[in-house]
Design a protein around this motif. Structure first.
Motif, mmCIF file in Angstrom:
data_model
loop_
_atom_site.group_PDB
_atom_site.id
_atom_site.type_symbol
_atom_site.label_atom_id
_atom_site.label_comp_id
_atom_site.label_asym_id
_atom_site.label_seq_id
_atom_site.Cartn_x
_atom_site.Cartn_y
_atom_site.Cartn_z
ATOM 1 N N UNK A 175 0.808 -1.221 0.000
ATOM 2 C CA UNK A 175 0.000 0.000 0.000
ATOM 3 C C UNK A 175 0.842 1.272 0.000
ATOM 4 N N UNK A 176 2.171 1.148 0.137
ATOM 5 C CA UNK A 176 3.032 2.344 0.113
ATOM 6 C C UNK A 176 3.803 2.458 -1.202
ATOM 7 N N UNK A 177 3.448 1.651 -2.200
ATOM 8 C CA UNK A 177 4.236 1.605 -3.435
ATOM 9 C C UNK A 177 4.342 2.970 -4.118
ATOM 10 N N UNK A 178 3.320 3.802 -3.970
ATOM 11 C CA UNK A 178 3.353 5.109 -4.620
ATOM 12 C C UNK A 178 4.189 6.129 -3.849
ATOM 13 N N UNK A 179 4.721 5.722 -2.693
ATOM 14 C CA UNK A 179 5.516 6.642 -1.867
ATOM 15 C C UNK A 179 7.008 6.337 -1.892
ATOM 16 N N UNK A 180 7.417 5.313 -2.664
ATOM 17 C CA UNK A 180 8.799 4.855 -2.573
ATOM 18 C C UNK A 180 9.471 4.760 -3.934
ATOM 19 N N UNK A 181 10.772 4.869 -3.887
ATOM 20 C CA UNK A 181 11.664 4.693 -5.027
ATOM 21 C C UNK A 181 12.674 3.639 -4.598
ATOM 22 N N UNK A 182 12.793 2.536 -5.331
ATOM 23 C CA UNK A 182 13.592 1.398 -4.891
ATOM 24 C C UNK A 182 14.797 1.178 -5.796
ATOM 25 N N UNK A 183 15.952 1.014 -5.181
ATOM 26 C CA UNK A 183 17.148 0.548 -5.866
ATOM 27 C C UNK A 183 17.524 -0.805 -5.268
ATOM 28 N N UNK A 184 17.764 -1.781 -6.110
ATOM 29 C CA UNK A 184 18.180 -3.109 -5.634
ATOM 30 C C UNK A 184 19.542 -3.452 -6.220
ATOM 31 N N UNK A 185 20.489 -3.759 -5.357
ATOM 32 C CA UNK A 185 21.823 -4.151 -5.793
ATOM 33 C C UNK A 185 22.100 -5.566 -5.296
ATOM 34 N N UNK A 186 22.590 -6.432 -6.182
ATOM 35 C CA UNK A 186 22.804 -7.841 -5.848
ATOM 36 C C UNK A 186 24.282 -8.210 -5.879
ATOM 37 N N UNK A 187 24.587 -9.362 -5.266
ATOM 38 C CA UNK A 187 25.934 -9.934 -5.297
ATOM 39 C C UNK A 187 26.996 -8.975 -4.767
ATOM 40 N N UNK A 188 26.623 -8.291 -3.707
ATOM 41 C CA UNK A 188 27.510 -7.384 -2.982
ATOM 42 C C UNK A 188 27.921 -6.152 -3.786
ATOM 43 N N UNK A 189 27.109 -5.775 -4.769
ATOM 44 C CA UNK A 189 27.322 -4.477 -5.419
ATOM 45 C C UNK A 189 27.124 -3.367 -4.386
ATOM 46 N N UNK A 190 27.769 -2.235 -4.617
ATOM 47 C CA UNK A 190 27.729 -1.142 -3.643
ATOM 48 C C UNK A 190 27.553 0.181 -4.389
ATOM 49 N N UNK A 191 26.326 0.527 -4.777
ATOM 50 C CA UNK A 191 26.074 1.751 -5.552
ATOM 51 C C UNK A 191 26.142 3.010 -4.671
ATOM 52 N N UNK A 192 27.310 3.595 -4.617
ATOM 53 C CA UNK A 192 27.559 4.684 -3.658
ATOM 54 C C UNK A 192 26.615 5.869 -3.835
ATOM 55 N N UNK A 193 26.345 6.253 -5.068
ATOM 56 C CA UNK A 193 25.487 7.428 -5.297
ATOM 57 C C UNK A 193 24.092 7.198 -4.726
ATOM 58 N N UNK A 194 23.516 6.017 -4.992
ATOM 59 C CA UNK A 194 22.177 5.713 -4.493
ATOM 60 C C UNK A 194 22.180 5.562 -2.975
ATOM 61 N N UNK A 195 23.222 4.948 -2.436
ATOM 62 C CA UNK A 195 23.318 4.786 -0.981
ATOM 63 C C UNK A 195 23.408 6.138 -0.297
ATOM 64 N N UNK A 196 24.170 7.047 -0.857
ATOM 65 C CA UNK A 196 24.369 8.360 -0.231
ATOM 66 C C UNK A 196 23.082 9.170 -0.170
ATOM 67 N N UNK A 197 22.109 8.855 -1.066
ATOM 68 C CA UNK A 197 20.837 9.589 -1.094
ATOM 69 C C UNK A 197 19.707 8.841 -0.408
#
Length: 254
Positions: free
Chosen positions: A47-69
């Protein structure tokens, strides 16, 4: 890496999945990429799907830009317990990652460790408890000497507190799981779920899910449950985790 959504006004949730461990690919045990995909799917159907923006990183990826925000980081990975081949939890695995988490926490983002990712070494224990409220303590005096415990049991997911938004709609029903318990808690941690069937001298030693309102701002949720991919079939656990992620991101729980 998978990114969903485009509205920057939405709350940003980043799901960080480690590499699968514990046996063959099809056994569903500690299958962090698959668990991350299923959580991602459940959030999009919630019920909160319209309130969120999701980034999914797999296999120990580390997306610094997305994490910092991010408004909330969900960590599903191995955690070190003193024996190979297990490494530190993803957010504790290097000084660079730890420093970025410090920055994210300082601006109020939530940290949500799940199952094995709740493990922390002695040197990181106090810092990690301030971030996320509780840890599995496996090391004392520099040696593998578990304070926390691991128990397989089928027990009721009893509410440990009478009134917390994360518990909205969480069923109190039996669940067979590999529970990590007798945890090390921050003084401000709020117990959410206890399992009376677990061994222990008091209810605190039977707590397996918790929340914390951090003194520095922001709040976090964690649970030692979700050993198997099938764990998310349990309505109570699935609702608990989705609520915990939403609450840690600063969203009101319906």
């Amino acid at each position: 890496m998978n990114i969903f959504g485009s509205n920057t006004k939405k709350k940003s949730i980043v799901i960080l999945a480690g590499k699968k461990s514990h046996g063959p690919d099809d056994n569903g045990v500690h299958d962090y990429p698959a668990q991350a995909r299923l959580l991602h799917y459940c959030l999009l159907k919630s019920s909160i799907s319209d309130q969120i923006f999701i980034t999914r990183a797999e296999n120990d990826e580390w997306p610094e830009a997305e994490i910092s925000r991010a408004d909330c980081l969900v960590i599903i990975s191995d955690g070190r317990d003193g024996d190979l081949p297990y490494a530190e939890a993803s957010h504790l695995s290097s000084p660079t990652r730890i420093n970025l988490i410090k920055e994210v926490v300082a601006r109020g983002a939530g940290i949500v460790p799940i199952h094995f990712a709740t493990f922390a070494s002695e040197k990181d224990l106090e810092m990690t408890k301030e971030w996320q409220g509780a840890c599995f303590q496996w090391e004392r005096n520099g040696k593998r000497d578990w304070y926390s415990k691991i128990t397989w049991v089928k027990g009721m997911l009893d509410h440990a507190t009478l009134d917390h938004p994360i518990l909205n709609g969480v069923e109190d029903s039996p669940f067979l799981e590999e529970y990590y318990h007798k945890l090390s808690f921050h003084p401000k941690t709020i117990p959410l779920i206890k399992v009376r069937a677990l061994p222990g001298d008091n209810d605190t030693e039977k707590v397996v899910a918790w929340a914390i309102d951090r003194e520095s701002g922001g709040h976090s949720f964690g649970t030692t449950m979700m050993h198997n991919l099938d764990s998310l079939r349990h309505n109570g656990l699935r609702t608990l985790i989705l609520n915990g992620i939403a609450w840690s991101a600063g969203i009101s729980i319906p």
